[in-house]
Design a protein around this motif. Structure first.
Motif, PDB file in Angstrom:
ATOM      1  N   THR A  91      10.077   9.233  20.140  1.00  0.00           N
ATOM      2  CA  THR A  91      10.460   8.386  21.273  1.00  0.00           C
ATOM      3  C   THR A  91      11.192   7.153  20.764  1.00  0.00           C
ATOM      4  O   THR A  91      12.231   6.772  21.271  1.00  0.00           O
ATOM      5  N   ILE A 123      15.576  -1.972  27.145  1.00  0.00           N
ATOM      6  CA  ILE A 123      14.606  -1.554  26.132  1.00  0.00           C
ATOM      7  C   ILE A 123      15.247  -1.409  24.749  1.00  0.00           C
ATOM      8  O   ILE A 123      14.582  -0.993  23.802  1.00  0.00           O
TER       9      ILE A 123
ATOM     10  N   PHE B 697      12.293   6.045  26.729  1.00  0.00           N
ATOM     11  CA  PHE B 697      11.134   5.383  27.328  1.00  0.00           C
ATOM     12  C   PHE B 697       9.886   6.088  26.835  1.00  0.00           C
ATOM     13  O   PHE B 697       9.851   7.310  26.718  1.00  0.00           O
ATOM     14  N   THR B 698       8.852   5.313  26.555  1.00  0.00           N
ATOM     15  CA  THR B 698       7.617   5.919  26.082  1.00  0.00           C
ATOM     16  C   THR B 698       6.849   6.503  27.264  1.00  0.00           C
ATOM     17  O   THR B 698       7.158   6.221  28.419  1.00  0.00           O
ATOM     18  N   ARG B 699       5.851   7.325  26.952  1.00  0.00           N
ATOM     19  CA  ARG B 699       5.004   7.889  27.996  1.00  0.00           C
ATOM     20  C   ARG B 699       4.403   6.797  28.853  1.00  0.00           C
ATOM     21  O   ARG B 699       4.347   6.884  30.068  1.00  0.00           O
ATOM     22  N   GLU B 701       5.498   3.819  29.370  1.00  0.00           N
ATOM     23  CA  GLU B 701       6.479   3.167  30.236  1.00  0.00           C
ATOM     24  C   GLU B 701       6.813   4.018  31.453  1.00  0.00           C
ATOM     25  O   GLU B 701       6.946   3.519  32.571  1.00  0.00           O
TER      26      GLU B 701
END
Lengths: 244, 787
Positions: A91, A123, B697-699, B701
């Protein structure tokens, strides 16, 4: 930059894969999607990947993009091992280094063009301004429109702006013109080549449209899970000269 | 099975969790309807058949002493079908091993036959022998709590004389279904019971040979009760008649009525809430299902299925969910209804229980459930099903979003674009968002609307027992006694303080409205038992004038300064007008107060008192109780603190049960609404969320995005839920308030906090369940497919 220079320069490769394989299990059937891919890409290169459906080109792109895992072999992005990386590390990798462009744009319908880009700049570590990214793809005047108010080509250019806004080292595009007519597709390709030249992002474009091959430094052809041919274009055509 | 039906069952299996969540909400609606209505009908029928079988009287009268020869005269009154003269006296009992004072109501049985009215239901043993003067039948609960089986004996202070009575059996009477002692809040079988003896024995003891002190009257069906009461009062006036009254003023009946009224109120409020939510949920879920199956619908129609057949298919899907809800709801309603009836029976003395199996209730519950489902479905089906097949098979036009207000910019700056996504998604389907908000709000409301009552009861206890009736006990005399009797009480061991009071049974009238109650005379500066105003400050008795409780003032429609007419019902039946001097707070009963001296002046019988409120030295309590058992003048001793403990005990039991029930119901709503909302949101935005994952995007997020949407819905729902809950509570206060007691309308902040907390917990659980699905989003599949 000339094509030969791109190929032979001594700097560190962006991508290196060795003996990459991928087997999908679909019920009782095993599908061998990749059968040992050895591949290297250098900074700033524009690579077009050709091949019929099922030749493994998307699987390959997904693996080096950190979306999928190989069954065996090695894959590196710079110093990052993409095979043994954790879910969180992948990720992180996608977030910091990779820009994606897809056939179906995958824009968020509830956000305007500018906001779709900002989704990523918020981000990213060293993003460019969203307006700047949209200007690079020639969409400054459409930045406040929602996806539903944009044409397919415009939507794809927003997707490109979204992909490049983080200043990625690599730009991975899976059939970016697949859903577009020739005239609109060319605009998208122009945006891609321009970004590649101005930002120096290594760009890999999957297509089954052979007409696009002329704009690349190198053309890699996949067949049945293997790399069949690698050709180097002695002279690249500008995107505007392409049509199908 | 037809192909469409197979699709139906497979769809149901695929969407089982959502379907179950909806079915449970429906089940809760059906169950509460059956539960409330069923328990109400069971109790009402039980009461009716008990009254009928045991010939419960219609009119009751107490008097000092009337000769039996006039019974014929009374029986001849128009509208009177039967009369039953008898002797009824309150007395103190002395039971081995029981320290606190125990009172019994002595009721006479005809000398040589069974009573014609208020017949006794024999539980155990036999009636006393006709000629016996020391045999007694004892009320069942009282006997059980003291272990008084046939053959046992105990002592009663009958008219000042200690008599030993032999128990012949135990029984019940329709008159004492709710056997609450004078001044008590609820039945306490340890301290109050009924003792039936043959008439000659009681007549001899109370000097009532050939006379009676109580009269039961059965009216001819359709006769005017008011007219009969008027005639009875006229006939009994010269015998010390204290005013005849109907069942409405009969303690046991009135309490039972109040309870039935509350049950009815409950079954009117809750079920519609559940069914409305269920309709919303069906609508939400089906709308999404139909949107996802748009192309299939086009295909079905292209194949030759009619629009109606396709519409029916989706309505059947909702109906199938309703059937599941119905089955669960009817079964739960049946079981819980029986449970509730049995629970009520614990408070009420019925010889048997009639469980109402009214098919109409079940039919209504089933019909309402089905109607909610179909209503929700029809609205969802309307949109797509009637599109031409070609249009239906084409993908829908891309969702058009709009910028909402300028604040979006602000949201974006402070919470990021993801928050903008959530906000626009929420406002994009305003109806769904609004119904989800309403659903969660109703979950909160159900909790506020139920939990408030416990705080209110505590508030009522605090006001009643710690600020108003602060005495430890009240001693009531059998007859009014000279004021000096207070000194005698003062000199009993362990008495810290004694405050006398005067009580007379009166009718208070204003215009055409009148109420029968005990008018209390209190010392001007009474400190043990105080009268409080609306701000809970003690009110000194006015020099002249009467003080009315707010509920009485409202019934009589009088304000401070108005005149009311007081008619004395015991004694000389004098009538006088008195001005309302103040209106006070008071939750239990209809109450009226005057200054004791002023009241005695008006009554013209000299300085009399009816009893004293006392403060007890706890270390000498046993000594005092022992002494009280032998005080001939005392007929009843109310132990306020013991009553309170009993009351608290019962309330505590009920609280646990009620909280369990309501929290379960609210959790079902909250879970059902949030789970469906989240699943639909996920289904709509799955592609976007997966795209975000691809973009890096992370989990956490990505989950945060969807959970943020849920959080927004839940947050907006809170104040709305508090407001609706306030409304429900207000409706329940109206539904629950009776002339026996008024529930104070008081909702503490803790109630809102608990309600919100519980709903947020239920929400969190369903959010976690959905989060697992977000984590499993298939990133690659999403990229390869067109929406």
């Amino acid at each position: 930059m000339g094509s030969a220079a791109a190929l032979e320069r001594p700097d560190k490769p962006v991508f290196v894969t060795r003996g990459l394989t991928k087997v999908y299990r679909m019920g009782a059937v095993e599908v061998q999607a990749l059968r040992g891919i050895d591949f290297t890409a250098h900074p700033g290169e524009f690579v077009v990947i050709l091949g019929p459906s099922g030749s493994g080109k998307s699987t390959f792109l997904n693996i080096i993009g950190g979306l999928d895992r190989a069954t065996s072999g090695e894959a590196y992005f710079q110093d990052h091992d993409l095979i043994d990386a954790s879910e969180a590390a992948l990720t992180r990798y996608r977030r910091d280094h990779v820009g994606f462009v897809f056939q179906f744009y995958n824009l968020v319908p509830s956000l305007t063009a500018r906001e779709n880009v900002e989704l990523v700049t918020e981000i990213a570590r060293q993003p460019m301004d969203a307006r700047e990214a949209l200007a690079l793809v020639g969409l400054s005047d459409r930045s406040e429109h929602f996806p539903a108010e944009l044409s397919g080509g415009e939507q794809q250019r927003v997707a490109i702006a979204r992909a490049i806004a983080k200043r990625p080292e690599v730009l991975l595009c899976d059939e970016p013109t697949g859903a577009l007519d020739s005239a609109t597709g060319v605009k998208v390709l122009e945006a891609l080549t321009r970004v590649n030249e101005e930002m120096g992002a290594t760009t890999l474009v999957i297509t089954h449209n052979a007409a696009i091959r002329d704009i690349a430094h190198r053309v890699v052809s996949f067949a049945s899970g293997r790399i069949a041919v690698i050709e180097t274009n002695a002279a690249r055509k500008p995107a505007a000269a392409v049509s199908w | 099975m037809r192909a469409l039906h197979k699709k139906l069952f497979r769809d149901l299996r695929r969407l089982w969790a959502q379907a179950l969540a909806i079915a449970l909400v429906m089940a809760a609606g059906a169950a509460t309807l059956i539960l409330g209505t069923g328990a109400y009908q069971s109790l009402a029928q039980t009461r009716a058949s008990y009254y009928e079988a045991n010939r419960f009287a219609d009119v009751f009268a107490n008097l000092t002493r009337a000769p039996k020869v006039m019974v014929a005269e009374l029986a001849a009154i128009d509208g009177v079908a039967a009369v039953e003269p008898r002797i009824v006296k309150l007395a103190l009992a002395d039971l081995d091993g029981v320290a606190e004072p125990v009172s019994v109501l002595l009721v006479s049985l005809p000398a040589d036959h069974e009573p014609d009215l208020n017949r006794i239901y024999l539980r155990q043993g036999r009636l006393p022998e006709p000629a016996s003067d020391n045999e007694a039948l004892v009320s069942d609960r009282f006997a059980k709590s003291h272990g008084l089986g046939p053959g046992a004996s105990f002592r009663v202070l009958i008219n000042g004389l200690r008599r030993s009575l032999r128990v012949t059996g135990t029984g019940l009477s329709p008159e004492f279904v709710y056997a609450v002692g004078p001044g008590d809040l609820m039945p306490d079988e340890r301290r109050y019971g009924v003792v039936w003896m043959r008439e000659p024995a009681l007549a001899a003891a109370y000097d009532l040979d050939g006379a009676f002190s109580s009269l039961l009257v059965k009216l001819v069906p359709g006769a005017s009760q008011a007219q009969a009461i008027g005639r009875l009062d006229a006939a009994l006036a010269r015998y010390g008649g204290q005013g005849a009254y109907g069942r409405k003023d009969q303690t046991s009946h009135a309490f039972l009525d109040a309870e039935l009224k509350q049950l009815a109120a409950m079954s009117r409020i809750l079920p519609p809430i559940f069914l409305v939510i269920a309709a919303f949920l069906v609508n939400m879920t089906l709308t999404r299902l139909i949107a996802l199956e748009r192309e299939q619908i086009g295909l079905l129609k292209a194949l030759g299925y009619s629009s109606l057949a396709v519409a029916r298919h989706y309505v059947e899907f909702a109906a199938l969910i309703a059937v599941i809800g119905m089955v669960i709801g009817l079964a739960a309603g049946y079981l819980l209804g029986n449970g509730l009836t049995v629970l009520y029976a614990r408070f009420f003395d019925f010889p048997f229980l009639v469980f109402s199996r009214n098919p109409a209730v079940y039919a209504i519950a089933a019909g309402a459930t089905l109607a909610a489902a179909v209503l929700g479905a029809l609205n969802a089906v309307r949109g797509v099903v009637f599109l031409p097949p070609a249009t239906a098979m084409a993908p829908p036009a891309p969702a058009r979003y709009r910028k909402v207000l300028g604040d979006i910019e602000m949201i974006g700056r402070s919470f990021g674009r993801a928050a903008v996504m959530s906000a626009r998604h929420l406002t994009h389907s305003p109806l769904r968002s609004a119904s989800s908000i309403l659903g969660v709000a109703l979950a909160v409301a159900v909790l506020v609307g139920s939990l408030w009552s416990f705080g209110s009861i505590n508030y009522m206890i605090d006001v009643t027992f710690y600020r108003s009736a602060r005495q430890d006990a009240t001693i009531s005399f059998a007859n009014a006694r000279p004021a000096t009797a207070a000194y005698a009480v003062q000199h009993l061991p362990g008495i810290l303080r004694a405050e006398p009071f005067r009580a007379v049974t009166v009718k208070i009238r204003a215009g055409s409205v009148e109420r029968r109650l005990a008018l209390m005379g209190r010392p001007r500066k009474a400190d043990l038992s105080r009268v409080l105003d609306a701000s809970l400050a003690p009110v000194a008795m006015p020099e002249s004038g009467i003080v009315l409780s707010l509920s009485l003032a409202e019934i009589l429609k009088v304000r401070t300064g108005d005149l009311v007419t007081v008619e004395r019902l015991d004694g000389d039946r004098r009538v006088f007008d008195v001005r309302v001097a103040a209106i006070i707070e008071g939750y239990i009963g209809l109450t009226a107060f005057m200054d004791m001296d002023a009241l005695n002046d008006r009554l013209g019988e000299g300085e009399l008192i009816s009893g004293t409120d006392i403060g007890i030295d706890p270390t000498r309590q046993a000594e005092l109780f022992a002494a009280l058992k032998t005080v001939p003048a005392a007929s009843f001793i109310t132990l306020q603190k013991a009553a309170l403990a009993k009351f608290r005990d019962t309330v505590a039991q009920n609280i646990t049960l009620m909280i369990t029930v309501y929290v379960t119901l609210a959790a079902i709503i909250a879970f059902g609404v949030v789970y469906n909302f989240a699943r639909i949101s996920l289904s709509e935005q799955g592609r976007e969320l997966a795209s975000l994952r691809v973009l890096g995007f992370t989990r956490a997020e990505v989950s945060g995005l969807l959970l943020g949407e849920i959080a927004a819905v839940v947050a907006i729902a809170q104040p709305l839920g508090w407001a609706i809950g306030y409304g429900i509570a207000a409706a329940m206060v109206r539904g629950f308030s009776t002339e026996l007691y008024r529930v104070p309308f008081f909702i503490g902040r803790d109630v809102y906090a608990y309600a919100s907390l519980l709903v947020i917990l239920a929400t969190a659980v369903s959010a976690l369940v959905v989060r697992r699905r977000i984590d499993r989003l298939d990133l690659i599949a999403v990229l390869k497919t067109r929406e």
